[in-house]
Design a protein around this motif. Structure first.
Motif, PDB file in Angstrom:
ATOM      1  N   ALA A 114      21.887  62.611  38.015  1.00 47.10           N
ATOM      2  CA  ALA A 114      21.708  61.516  37.062  1.00 47.10           C
ATOM      3  C   ALA A 114      22.458  60.240  37.440  1.00 47.10           C
ATOM      4  CB  ALA A 114      22.160  61.977  35.670  1.00 47.10           C
ATOM      5  N   THR A 115      23.331  60.312  38.431  1.00 44.31           N
ATOM      6  CA  THR A 115      24.151  59.148  38.786  1.00 44.31           C
ATOM      7  C   THR A 115      23.304  58.016  39.373  1.00 44.31           C
ATOM      8  OG1 THR A 115      26.143  60.463  39.175  1.00 44.31           O
ATOM      9  CG2 THR A 115      26.019  58.327  40.278  1.00 44.31           C
ATOM     10  N   ASN A 116      23.450  56.817  38.773  1.00 47.51           N
ATOM     11  CA  ASN A 116      22.760  55.623  39.265  1.00 47.51           C
ATOM     12  C   ASN A 116      23.719  54.475  39.564  1.00 47.51           C
ATOM     13  OD1 ASN A 116      20.353  56.920  38.982  1.00 47.51           O
ATOM     14  ND2 ASN A 116      19.755  55.901  37.089  1.00 47.51           N
ATOM     15  N   GLN A 117      24.957  54.631  39.142  1.00 46.31           N
ATOM     16  CA  GLN A 117      25.952  53.592  39.356  1.00 46.31           C
ATOM     17  C   GLN A 117      27.276  54.264  39.702  1.00 46.31           C
ATOM     18  OE1 GLN A 117      26.151  50.746  36.044  1.00 46.31           O
ATOM     19  NE2 GLN A 117      24.427  51.816  35.113  1.00 46.31           N
ATOM     20  N   ILE A 118      28.091  53.600  40.474  1.00 45.89           N
ATOM     21  CA  ILE A 118      29.434  54.093  40.786  1.00 45.89           C
ATOM     22  C   ILE A 118      30.409  52.930  40.640  1.00 45.89           C
ATOM     23  CG2 ILE A 118      30.955  55.145  42.506  1.00 45.89           C
ATOM     24  CD1 ILE A 118      28.534  56.432  43.790  1.00 45.89           C
ATOM     25  N   SER A 119      31.529  53.187  39.981  1.00 37.60           N
ATOM     26  CA  SER A 119      32.571  52.167  39.885  1.00 37.60           C
ATOM     27  C   SER A 119      33.906  52.781  40.248  1.00 37.60           C
ATOM     28  CB  SER A 119      32.629  51.559  38.479  1.00 37.60           C
ATOM     29  OG  SER A 119      32.990  52.538  37.523  1.00 37.60           O
ATOM     30  N   LYS A 120      34.853  51.944  40.625  1.00 36.56           N
ATOM     31  CA  LYS A 120      36.180  52.411  41.023  1.00 36.56           C
ATOM     32  C   LYS A 120      37.233  51.512  40.389  1.00 36.56           C
ATOM     33  CE  LYS A 120      38.839  53.858  45.098  1.00 36.56           C
ATOM     34  NZ  LYS A 120      40.071  53.095  44.857  1.00 36.56           N
ATOM     35  N   PHE A 121      38.199  52.142  39.726  1.00 38.08           N
ATOM     36  CA  PHE A 121      39.300  51.431  39.094  1.00 38.08           C
ATOM     37  C   PHE A 121      40.597  52.070  39.564  1.00 38.08           C
ATOM     38  CE2 PHE A 121      35.604  51.065  36.397  1.00 38.08           C
ATOM     39  CZ  PHE A 121      35.562  49.728  36.086  1.00 38.08           C
ATOM     40  N   GLY A 122      41.290  51.437  40.487  1.00 38.19           N
ATOM     41  CA  GLY A 122      42.513  52.029  41.019  1.00 38.19           C
ATOM     42  C   GLY A 122      42.208  53.357  41.679  1.00 38.19           C
ATOM     43  N   GLY A 123      42.859  54.426  41.202  1.00 39.76           N
ATOM     44  CA  GLY A 123      42.656  55.761  41.772  1.00 39.76           C
ATOM     45  C   GLY A 123      41.565  56.550  41.086  1.00 39.76           C
ATOM     46  N   GLU A 124      40.764  55.914  40.215  1.00 40.98           N
ATOM     47  CA  GLU A 124      39.708  56.634  39.500  1.00 40.98           C
ATOM     48  C   GLU A 124      38.334  56.143  39.924  1.00 40.98           C
ATOM     49  OE1 GLU A 124      39.653  57.876  35.092  1.00 40.98           O
ATOM     50  OE2 GLU A 124      38.372  56.087  35.125  1.00 40.98           O
ATOM     51  N   VAL A 125      37.451  57.090  40.223  1.00 41.90           N
ATOM     52  CA  VAL A 125      36.045  56.790  40.480  1.00 41.90           C
ATOM     53  C   VAL A 125      35.240  57.285  39.287  1.00 41.90           C
ATOM     54  CG1 VAL A 125      34.035  57.509  41.844  1.00 41.90           C
ATOM     55  CG2 VAL A 125      36.088  56.719  42.994  1.00 41.90           C
TER      56      VAL A 125
END
Length: 262
Positions: A114-125
């Protein structure tokens, strides 16, 4: 043996960085390193030591590997412009898993599909749906992916045990890695267990082995077995070269040195 499973998806990629100036092209999100899933579909995952772990390793040139908590996976990210990223077809190993490991694998595969987008904030994806809903949160294990020699796809034969070379004509312990599982021979009995890796440390847990007595024309396989299993239970560090694996403990002088076979 691996089978291919196709995971279709769709658009959009968040960056967790300052928005680019109007009219400027958006930067492509660079994903690199190893991450463990801490939440799937809004539900926190168990962090206990013996719980199965789902991981993703983001490699250079958009390669992906990791574990569903049961089977190994390999594949690639597929991007369409700066705003669209999904998982392409993934090759999975074919180990059957029941209980928590099987349940985690089913959830993880649904999320990847179901994944269509990926984001990254510091050490979290974060893995996101097309409408931006958070499907999964993953925390960093290592800042950069391991792109060198791999534990997997090889049979490792013990050649040195606590500083002593083993006779190549003797029955020597052997080890293979498959996902988060380890199995092999002590040189006498068969064994299996869990290989858990977090924060750069490795542990071997839930070890089980057969219990037959062994004699051999060369060496003492039962003495080797006892020393091997005792050392393995203390291991917390793994280092690799192309054809050699070294297992050692930060709390003990015991060292296990293996060479790769076919």
């Amino acid at each position: 043996m691996c089978g291919l499973a196709a995971f279709a998806a769709s658009p959009a990629l968040s960056h967790g960085v300052h928005a680019p100036s109007k009219g400027a092209p958006k930067p492509v999100l660079v994903l690199e390193g190893e991450f463990v899933a801490t939440e799937l579909n809004g539900r926190p995952l168990s962090r206990s030591g013996d719980a199965p772990k789902a991981t993703l390793v983001f490699l250079p040139q958009d390669g992906v590997s990791g574990s569903t908590g049961c089977n190994r996976l390999n594949g690639r990210l597929v991007r369409s412009g700066a705003d669209t990223t999904r998982f392409g077809p993934l090759a999975l190993s074919k180990m059957a898993c029941a209980g928590p490991a099987g349940a985690l694998e089913r959830q993880m595969l649904v999320v990847l599909r179901a994944t269509n987008q990926i984001s990254k904030f510091g050490g979290e994806v974060r893995l996101l749906s097309a409408n931006g809903r958070v499907l999964a949160r993953l925390q960093t294990i290592s800042a950069r992916a391991e792109t060198g020699p791999s534990l997997y796809g090889k049979s490792w034969t013990l050649v040195r045990l606590n500083g002593q070379a083993l006779d190549p004509q003797s029955l020597r312990p052997q080890v293979t890695f498959d996902g988060n599982r380890i199995s092999g021979s002590t040189g006498c009995n068969q064994f299996s267990g869990i290989h858990q890796r977090a924060a750069g440390k490795s542990r071997f847990m839930n070890m089980m082995q057969t219990e037959r007595a062994c004699l051999a024309a060369i060496g003492d396989p039962m003495a080797v077995e006892a020393a091997f299993m005792a050392a393995l239970s203390q291991v917390d560090e793994i280092s690799l070269t192309t054809n050699q694996m070294i297992l050692k403990s930060s709390k003990s002088p015991d060292v296990l040195i293996f060479e790769a076979g076919n």
